[in-house]
Design a protein around this motif. Structure first.
Motif: not given
Length: 549
Positions: A363-389
């Motif tokens: 259980t040695f990880n911090a995926v619970g914190s990193l995954q939301p960060i990755m998804l926030s970056e993916i949302a930025d990418y989505q907004q740039h790609k389509s105009g919507y987050r």
């Protein structure tokens, strides 16, 4: 530096963020308080309203595990169907509180109340009546919890547009989220050793929800900051089908979702650690449960080192590399434990120490914190790609779809349990009298634990392989953010909220030293420099760059 000068800096930081950042210390503190509240409420659901625990606290009989599986599956499928509609509503929300906060704050007391009802088992004699009660309470509880908790996990993408600030704040929040449950879990298992599982569940439920509701009010003091494109600010409504099609073209999201789907069974062994403990940690289940409660606190702090290192790691490594390192540690520990086999452990302290050590690494990880960060970056990418987050639609892919797959695949372990005669009810504590398990039950527990262990290992290894293909790195994300600044209609408003205070060791100073994995240097700390040193326009369109993502 002297104490007076340090205090002066801290006083400034309380009211104004560091240069290039957006959140002051007061806002960060309120966000941490809200995270603590989220943690208490969510942990109640994650501990008790699960496939492994429902048959125990409700005594659902021979087919209890099957009923619990169906309950979780109904809730997950319902969430998968409703989440796009929920996401569409979130996308259109324009309140004075922001886009996400109204939903998080409104659903919190509802989820809490349902959680208390779910663990406060009524005295129903008839088994069929108890099962009906479980369905009526637990299905809506899990359904609403999915929407609510996933909304919280998307919040890092809206409290700051600065990537490193998101991480620097979310990592210690992860420590807060993990600390409270660790302590409560320890007390819960110790209480179970004295008074039984049912009484411990009731105490845990009420305390968690009361404290959670009080703490979550801190979210009112946290502001949402999102770049708004002309498309989002227009009058055109985003349809559900259109939104789903848009996110399906988001390659980083699809790869991450596939990795999560493949890894959906890596927690199979986690569902029965309490049974393993009651068989292996001591010669009687009462002492074993108490020892498990104490050692669980140690395991609960497995995320602590990586939470502390996460802000530093993200300055030198991409998210994919960090996830791969953690996943390699997890699967490696499971592989070692699988090669040993639980049947080789004799009940006692030695077994408890060895199993806990390997469980710690698993259980040695911090995926619970990193995954939301990755998804926030993916949302930025989505907004740039389509105009919507499209955060709500991203929730469906990254959270709900893997959850549904998990609930479907968990039928396999349930069938295996039935085939080999493993019944969690045989290991429940219902009195203070010390009980020594018969060897037959010990052998059955060993056999199923070994099977669950190898299922977890294979699932984790497949997830590890899939992560190798994720390629939305911080260099590409920095470019996306700069282009969003140029395209959005509220850039001036967002940029004006940046701090100007120079604080020693501030994150804005460290941002200037962020290095990507290719040795290049980027600066995402001071948005106010955008006009002085504008980003050179990309030579290729985002659609062309999709081939690299």
């Amino acid at each position: 530096m002297g104490k007076n000068k340090a205090f002066a800096y801290l006083k400034k930081f309380w009211h104004e963020p560091p240069k290039g950042r957006y959140l002051n210390l007061k806002e960060i503190t309120c966000l941490g308080c809200a995270a603590l509240g989220i943690s208490f409420i969510s942990n109640l659901i994650q501990i008790y309203i699960t496939i492994s625990q429902l048959p125990l606290i409700y005594d659902m009989g021979r087919y209890g595990t099957l009923h619990a599986t169906v309950i979780c599956l109904i809730a997950s499928v319902s969430a998968m169907i409703i989440t796009p509609i929920y996401g569409s509503a979130v996308q259109r929300t324009k309140s004075k509180f922001g886009r996400y906060k109204p939903y998080i704050l409104f659903l919190a007391p509802i989820v809490s109340l349902l959680g208390v009802f779910a663990v406060w088992v009524p005295n129903i004699v008839a088994e069929n009546a108890r099962i009906a009660y479980v369905y009526c309470i637990c299905v809506p509880t899990l359904f609403l919890w999915n929407l609510w908790f996933n909304s919280w996990n998307m919040f890092p993408g809206v409290y700051s547009p600065n990537r490193q600030e998101r991480i620097d704040i979310w990592a210690p929040i992860g420590l807060v989220i993990g600390f409270a449950p660790t302590i409560m879990n320890m007390l819960k298992d110790i209480f179970a050793g004295f008074w039984g599982d049912i009484v411990a569940a009731r105490i845990f439920g009420v305390v968690s929800c009361v404290v959670g509701i009080i703490c979550i009010m801190g979210l009112l003091k946290v502001k949402e900051r999102v770049f708004v494109t002309e498309t989002e600010s227009g009058s055109e409504k985003l349809g559900i089908i259109k939104g789903i099609k848009m996110v399906c073209k988001n390659k980083p999201l699809m790869i991450l979702t596939l990795a999560l789907v493949l890894g959906s069974m890596k927690g199979t062994i986690d569902l029965i650690w309490n049974v393993v403990a009651r068989v292996k940690y001591a010669t009687n289940v009462q002492d074993a449960a108490k020892l498990f409660g104490t050692l669980s606190m140690v395991v609960g702090f497995a995320v602590t080192p990586n939470m502390i290192l996460l802000p530093l790691m993200t300055r030198k490594l991409n998210n994919r590399t960090i996830m791969i390192i953690w996943q390699a540690c997890n699967t490696g520990a499971l592989f070692i434990l699988g090669c040993i086999g639980f049947q080789r452990f004799q009940p006692g302290t030695t077994s408890a120490i060895i199993i806990t050590a390997l469980r710690f690494v698993s259980t040695f990880n911090a995926v619970g914190s990193l995954q939301p960060i990755m998804l926030s970056e993916i949302a930025d990418y989505q907004q740039h790609k389509s105009g919507y987050r499209l955060e709500g639609f991203i929730q469906t892919m990254a959270y709900t779809v893997p959850l549904v797959v998990t609930q479907v695949l968990v039928i396999v372990p349930a069938v295996i349990q039935g085939k080999i005669g493993f019944n969690p009810n045989n290991y429940i504590i219902d009195s203070a009298e010390k009980i020594v398990l018969p060897q037959e039950l010990v052998d059955i527990a060993d056999r199923y634990a070994n099977i669950a262990l190898w299922i977890s290992f294979v699932s984790g290894a497949l997830m590890l392989i899939c992560l190798l293909f994720y390629s939305l790195d911080k260099k590409k994300h920095a470019q996306i953010i700069e282009e969003l600044k140029q395209e959005s209609v509220n850039t001036e408003e967002i940029v004006s909220e940046q701090g100007t205070v120079s604080i020693i060791g501030s994150a804005s100073d460290m941002d200037a030293d962020i290095g990507d994995t290719d040795g290049g240097q980027i600066d995402i700390g001071d948005v106010s420099n955008a006009e002085q040193a504008p980003l050179e326009p990309a030579e290729e369109s985002l659609d062309e760059r999709d081939g690299d993502l």
